[in-house]
Design a protein around this motif. Structure first.
Motif, PDB file in Angstrom:
ATOM      1  N   LEU A 224       0.828  -1.207   0.000  1.00 14.02           N
ATOM      2  CA  LEU A 224       0.000   0.000   0.000  1.00 14.02           C
ATOM      3  C   LEU A 224       0.866   1.262   0.000  1.00 14.02           C
ATOM      4  N   LYS A 225       1.970   1.199   0.757  1.00 12.37           N
ATOM      5  CA  LYS A 225       2.874   2.348   0.824  1.00 12.37           C
ATOM      6  C   LYS A 225       3.532   2.596  -0.534  1.00 12.37           C
ATOM      7  N   ALA A 226       4.028   1.512  -1.158  1.00 15.79           N
ATOM      8  CA  ALA A 226       4.669   1.653  -2.473  1.00 15.79           C
ATOM      9  C   ALA A 226       3.659   2.098  -3.530  1.00 15.79           C
ATOM     10  N   ASN A 227       2.456   1.550  -3.433  1.00 13.25           N
ATOM     11  CA  ASN A 227       1.407   1.913  -4.395  1.00 13.25           C
ATOM     12  C   ASN A 227       0.988   3.371  -4.223  1.00 13.25           C
ATOM     13  N   GLN A 228       0.911   3.816  -2.960  1.00 12.99           N
ATOM     14  CA  GLN A 228       0.570   5.207  -2.682  1.00 12.99           C
ATOM     15  C   GLN A 228       1.634   6.156  -3.240  1.00 12.99           C
ATOM     16  N   HIS A 229       2.899   5.746  -3.075  1.00  8.13           N
ATOM     17  CA  HIS A 229       4.007   6.565  -3.600  1.00  8.13           C
ATOM     18  C   HIS A 229       3.921   6.673  -5.123  1.00  8.13           C
ATOM     19  N   THR A 230       3.595   5.550  -5.780  1.00  6.09           N
ATOM     20  CA  THR A 230       3.446   5.559  -7.235  1.00  6.09           C
ATOM     21  C   THR A 230       2.284   6.450  -7.661  1.00  6.09           C
ATOM     22  N   MET A 231       1.176   6.364  -6.907  1.00  3.19           N
ATOM     23  CA  MET A 231       0.014   7.189  -7.236  1.00  3.19           C
ATOM     24  C   MET A 231       0.341   8.678  -7.100  1.00  3.19           C
ATOM     25  N   GLU A 232       1.102   9.014  -6.049  1.00  2.00           N
ATOM     26  CA  GLU A 232       1.465  10.420  -5.845  1.00  2.00           C
ATOM     27  C   GLU A 232       2.324  10.942  -7.002  1.00  2.00           C
ATOM     28  N   LYS A 233       3.254  10.112  -7.463  1.00  7.39           N
ATOM     29  CA  LYS A 233       4.098  10.532  -8.593  1.00  7.39           C
ATOM     30  C   LYS A 233       3.274  10.662  -9.865  1.00  7.39           C
ATOM     31  N   ASN A 234       2.299   9.775 -10.040  1.00 11.37           N
ATOM     32  CA  ASN A 234       1.400   9.891 -11.193  1.00 11.37           C
ATOM     33  C   ASN A 234       0.531  11.139 -11.091  1.00 11.37           C
ATOM     34  N   LEU A 235       0.098  11.425  -9.870  1.00 12.16           N
ATOM     35  CA  LEU A 235      -0.741  12.613  -9.665  1.00 12.16           C
ATOM     36  C   LEU A 235       0.041  13.897  -9.926  1.00 12.16           C
ATOM     37  N   ASN A 236       1.343  13.887  -9.624  1.00  4.88           N
ATOM     38  CA  ASN A 236       2.169  15.062  -9.927  1.00  4.88           C
ATOM     39  C   ASN A 236       2.143  15.374 -11.426  1.00  4.88           C
ATOM     40  N   VAL A 237       2.126  14.301 -12.237  1.00  5.83           N
ATOM     41  CA  VAL A 237       2.036  14.474 -13.682  1.00  5.83           C
ATOM     42  C   VAL A 237       0.636  14.932 -14.076  1.00  5.83           C
ATOM     43  N   VAL A 238      -0.367  14.250 -13.501  1.00  9.34           N
ATOM     44  CA  VAL A 238      -1.753  14.524 -13.886  1.00  9.34           C
ATOM     45  C   VAL A 238      -2.177  15.941 -13.480  1.00  9.34           C
ATOM     46  N   ARG A 239      -1.705  16.397 -12.305  1.00  9.91           N
ATOM     47  CA  ARG A 239      -2.087  17.746 -11.845  1.00  9.91           C
ATOM     48  C   ARG A 239      -1.640  18.804 -12.850  1.00  9.91           C
ATOM     49  N   LEU A 240      -0.415  18.679 -13.314  1.00 10.48           N
ATOM     50  CA  LEU A 240       0.089  19.660 -14.278  1.00 10.48           C
ATOM     51  C   LEU A 240      -0.680  19.564 -15.598  1.00 10.48           C
ATOM     52  N   GLN A 241      -0.964  18.314 -16.001  1.00  4.25           N
ATOM     53  CA  GLN A 241      -1.756  18.142 -17.223  1.00  4.25           C
ATOM     54  C   GLN A 241      -3.159  18.723 -17.051  1.00  4.25           C
ATOM     55  N   ALA A 242      -3.716  18.574 -15.843  1.00  2.00           N
ATOM     56  CA  ALA A 242      -5.070  19.079 -15.586  1.00  2.00           C
ATOM     57  C   ALA A 242      -5.136  20.599 -15.668  1.00  2.00           C
ATOM     58  N   ILE A 243      -4.007  21.259 -15.428  1.00  2.00           N
ATOM     59  CA  ILE A 243      -3.967  22.722 -15.546  1.00  2.00           C
ATOM     60  C   ILE A 243      -3.719  23.140 -16.995  1.00  2.00           C
ATOM     61  N   VAL A 244      -2.747  22.470 -17.631  1.00  2.00           N
ATOM     62  CA  VAL A 244      -2.295  22.901 -18.958  1.00  2.00           C
ATOM     63  C   VAL A 244      -3.317  22.579 -20.047  1.00  2.00           C
ATOM     64  N   MET A 245      -3.843  21.362 -20.043  1.00  2.00           N
ATOM     65  CA  MET A 245      -4.724  20.959 -21.141  1.00  2.00           C
ATOM     66  C   MET A 245      -6.021  21.786 -21.213  1.00  2.00           C
ATOM     67  N   PRO A 246      -6.738  21.987 -20.102  1.00  2.00           N
ATOM     68  CA  PRO A 246      -7.924  22.860 -20.187  1.00  2.00           C
ATOM     69  C   PRO A 246      -7.575  24.296 -20.579  1.00  2.00           C
ATOM     70  N   LEU A 247      -6.412  24.785 -20.063  1.00  2.39           N
ATOM     71  CA  LEU A 247      -5.992  26.138 -20.433  1.00  2.39           C
ATOM     72  C   LEU A 247      -5.736  26.240 -21.936  1.00  2.39           C
ATOM     73  N   LEU A 248      -5.169  25.173 -22.505  1.00  2.80           N
ATOM     74  CA  LEU A 248      -4.937  25.130 -23.943  1.00  2.80           C
ATOM     75  C   LEU A 248      -6.270  25.176 -24.696  1.00  2.80           C
ATOM     76  N   ASP A 249      -7.240  24.420 -24.199  1.00  2.00           N
ATOM     77  CA  ASP A 249      -8.566  24.423 -24.837  1.00  2.00           C
ATOM     78  C   ASP A 249      -9.209  25.814 -24.778  1.00  2.00           C
ATOM     79  N   VAL A 250      -9.026  26.506 -23.639  1.00  2.00           N
ATOM     80  CA  VAL A 250      -9.593  27.851 -23.488  1.00  2.00           C
ATOM     81  C   VAL A 250      -8.978  28.813 -24.501  1.00  2.00           C
ATOM     82  N   ILE A 251      -7.645  28.772 -24.639  1.00  2.87           N
ATOM     83  CA  ILE A 251      -6.959  29.661 -25.584  1.00  2.87           C
ATOM     84  C   ILE A 251      -7.415  29.377 -27.011  1.00  2.87           C
ATOM     85  N   ILE A 252      -7.511  28.076 -27.352  1.00  2.35           N
ATOM     86  CA  ILE A 252      -7.964  27.710 -28.701  1.00  2.35           C
ATOM     87  C   ILE A 252      -9.405  28.172 -28.916  1.00  2.35           C
ATOM     88  N   GLY A 253     -10.239  28.007 -27.909  1.00  6.71           N
ATOM     89  CA  GLY A 253     -11.635  28.434 -28.012  1.00  6.71           C
ATOM     90  C   GLY A 253     -11.769  29.934 -28.206  1.00  6.71           C
TER      91      GLY A 253
END
Length: 619
Positions: A224-253
């Protein structure tokens, strides 16, 4: 070699596929830009009532032909480019496996299996995405953007085109920064995935130990500890994508909205026709793809770059055990071995494992090595196999320095039964014939009979075709050992090494195997490592290793007469055997427990008393 140079050497192997794919992709993009012009022409013709049904059919046929060409072209560029990327992935995997096979055992002592497995799977997949879809995205986006912008400027309106390009500048600058930020996050994610994979692999391999020690809950918490650590590292990627991708859609729109308003105004004022305004909107939609594709490409390049570095780390490791330039082929090895002041220090250790070992073993001799655990017995035979390097002149075979014998020739003339009795997840027949491919079934059966495993095998429902589980888990410890011995015997090598290979068999079976070895290996050198003196007392030569030194060398009689370490070990083992026999006899006759304990205490007291008189400590 930097990251680009490393991957470029693989891309060059498939350059013709890449060239064919890129040319096809170029023509697909080129014909794609005519669709808005055709629809614009139809719109203008209908609006001005200047196009009859013949003209409409002509334009519709042109649209159909362009669409058919695009469908065919998209098939071929996928075939060429995706095929090349898959080919590079396969080549990388083949080369990495071949390279790992060349690395010495020290590398595997220092690197975890799960981490290597992740580099073979997840990392190679990321590299494939970077050299396949990412390259397509970059080329397609660049060519499409240039062609579309050109059509917008010359066919529609320059001012309207410049308005549409303003947001693209901000998007390009933002995506470059985004790629730099994402790269370390992707690397951390891959390392977390490697750690998780290794944890899972170790847990499954050691499941019997986990169950025996009732550690399921503790392992689960660790997972569970190792899996949680992996999830956190994945979330670090996803959080940035969650900011950038919608912002890109807004600019294009917003860009599309601004051009739609301004383009509508130009159409109303008559500066552009309605058909050209329709075509412009289609061109704007075609520009959205390059903007999004750049973001996807940067994602894939960031992930691929991190994975290339991880794979490159494997290739940067150089084998420490390899054939030198001064080799002489060894067509025939008799089996004469000389250890000349052999000293060996493991990497990372401060004290030598072996110290100044000197011994000459004539061809056809049976040498036994005995000593306490951790005194260098296995290291000695590993040096003989050249799993580790030794200094020149320390080990000679048939009078030749072992470093001058090609590794292939050396190892082909040595049969080896390791301590861990590793078996592959294959049939028993394949495991026994592993070191001597092409042997007939008769040879397999002879080796199995010599190692006293034949009767066990034929009792299985599938006989020699019985599948062995991973690492031989479906067999008992004794069956695994005897199967490993059969695998070594079928080679009929001039040198045979058995590293504690009889520890899991009963005394009667051990005696039978030793008799078979004596009969089958006349004139061949055999090295036996054991802890039981009963296993090695009939050997021609016995070496007692203690703290890495050859403290005593001789045969059983001479070592007993010397009254040293060997005799002390023999008497202790004899005492332990006698106590065991007495205990079993007492249990069989149902003597009360207190009497058995009393007898055991008396024997132990006598044994420790005798040792005390000799000046030794009870052990």
């Amino acid at each position: 070699m930097n990251t680009f140079q490393f991957i470029w050497q693989y891309i060059k192997r498939y350059r013709f596929q890449y060239i064919a794919g890129i040319i096809t992709l170029f023509f697909v993009d080129f014909f794609n830009i005519f669709i808005p012009r055709l629809t614009g022409a139809i719109t203008d013709g209908l609006a001005a009532s200047a196009m009859d049904m013949g003209g409409i059919r002509k334009h519709l046929l042109a649209l159909f032909l362009v669409g058919a060409f695009l469908a065919l072209g998209r098939f071929f560029w996928r075939y060429f480019l995706f095929g090349a990327a898959r080919g590079i992935e396969r080549s990388l995997r083949d080369d990495m496996f071949a390279h790992l096979e060349k690395l010495d055992v020290e590398y595997y002592n220092e690197h975890k299996t799960g981490d290597l497995m992740t580099r073979f799977t997840s990392d190679l997949n990321m590299i494939r995405m970077a050299i396949g879809p990412a390259i397509i995205c970059v080329f397609d986006a660049t060519v499409m953007a240039v062609m579309v912008i050109g059509q917008m400027m010359f066919y529609v309106n320059v001012k309207l085109t410049l308005l549409a390009l303003v947001p693209m500048l901000f998007i390009c600058i933002g995506e470059i920064y985004y790629g730099k930020v994402m790269h370390p996050k992707y690397k951390e994610r891959q390392e977390a995935v490697s750690a998780l994979t290794d944890y899972v692999q170790e847990s499954f391999s050691g499941v019997r130990v986990i169950k025996a020690f009732v550690r399921e809950r503790a392992q689960m918490y660790g997972f569970l500890k190792a899996n949680q650590h992996t999830m956190e590292k994945n979330l670090n990627v996803v959080r940035l994508q969650a900011i950038v991708m919608p912002l890109l859609d807004v600019i294009i729109g917003l860009s599309s909205l601004a051009t739609l308003i301004y383009g509508g105004y130009l159409a109303l004022t008559g500066e552009i026709t309605l058909g050209r305004f329709v075509a412009f909107n289609q061109y704007i939609n075609m520009l959205v793809w390059p903007m999004l594709a750049c973001g996807d490409a940067i994602n894939m390049f960031s992930q691929g770059s991190a994975s290339i570095r991880r794979v490159q780390e494997v290739f940067n490791e150089k084998p420490r055990v390899y054939d030198t330039g001064r080799l002489l082929p060894a067509d025939k090895i008799r089996g004469e071995i000389t250890f000349s002041h052999l000293t060996f220090l493991h990497r990372g250790h401060s004290e030598p494992t072996l110290k100044d070992i000197c011994l000459e073993i004539k061809a056809g001799t049976t040498l036994a090595i005995i000593g306490r655990t951790g005194n260098g017995k296995s290291t000695l035979v590993n040096l003989l196999l050249r799993l580790y390097n030794t200094k020149p002149g320390m080990i000679l075979i048939d009078g030749r320095d072992i470093n001058t014998i090609p590794l292939k020739d050396l190892r082909e003339h040595i049969a080896y039964v390791p301590q861990d009795n590793f078996l592959f997840s294959d049939t028993l027949k394949s495991n026994i014939s592993f070191g001597a491919q092409g042997q007939e079934m008769d040879a397999v059966i002879r080796a199995a009979k010599a190692s006293c495993i034949h009767e066990n095998i034929i009792s299985f429902p599938d006989g020699y075709e019985t599948m062995v589980g991973e690492r031989g888990v479906t067999l008992s410890g004794g069956q695994k050992q005897r199967s490993s011995i059969a695998r070594a015997l079928i080679k009929d090598a001039p040198i045979l090494i058995l590293d504690d290979a009889l520890s899991a068999v009963d005394t009667d079976t051990e005696e039978q195997i030793l008799r078979n070895l004596k009969d089958n290996r006349q004139g061949k050198t055999t090295i036996l490592i054991a802890h039981r003196i009963s296993t090695i007392q009939n050997a021609d030569l016995i070496m007692v290793l203690d703290e890495g030194e050859a403290k005593e060398i001789g045969n059983h009689a001479s070592l007993m007469a010397a009254g040293g370490i060997y005799k002390d070990m023999f008497e202790k083992q004899q005492l332990e055997a006698a106590i065991g026999d007495k205990r079993r006899a007492l249990q069989h006759s149902q003597v009360p427990d207190y009497a058995s304990r009393r007898l055991f205490a008396n024997h132990v007291g006598k044994g420790t008393g005798r040792k005390a008189k000799k000046g030794g400590n009870p052990r």
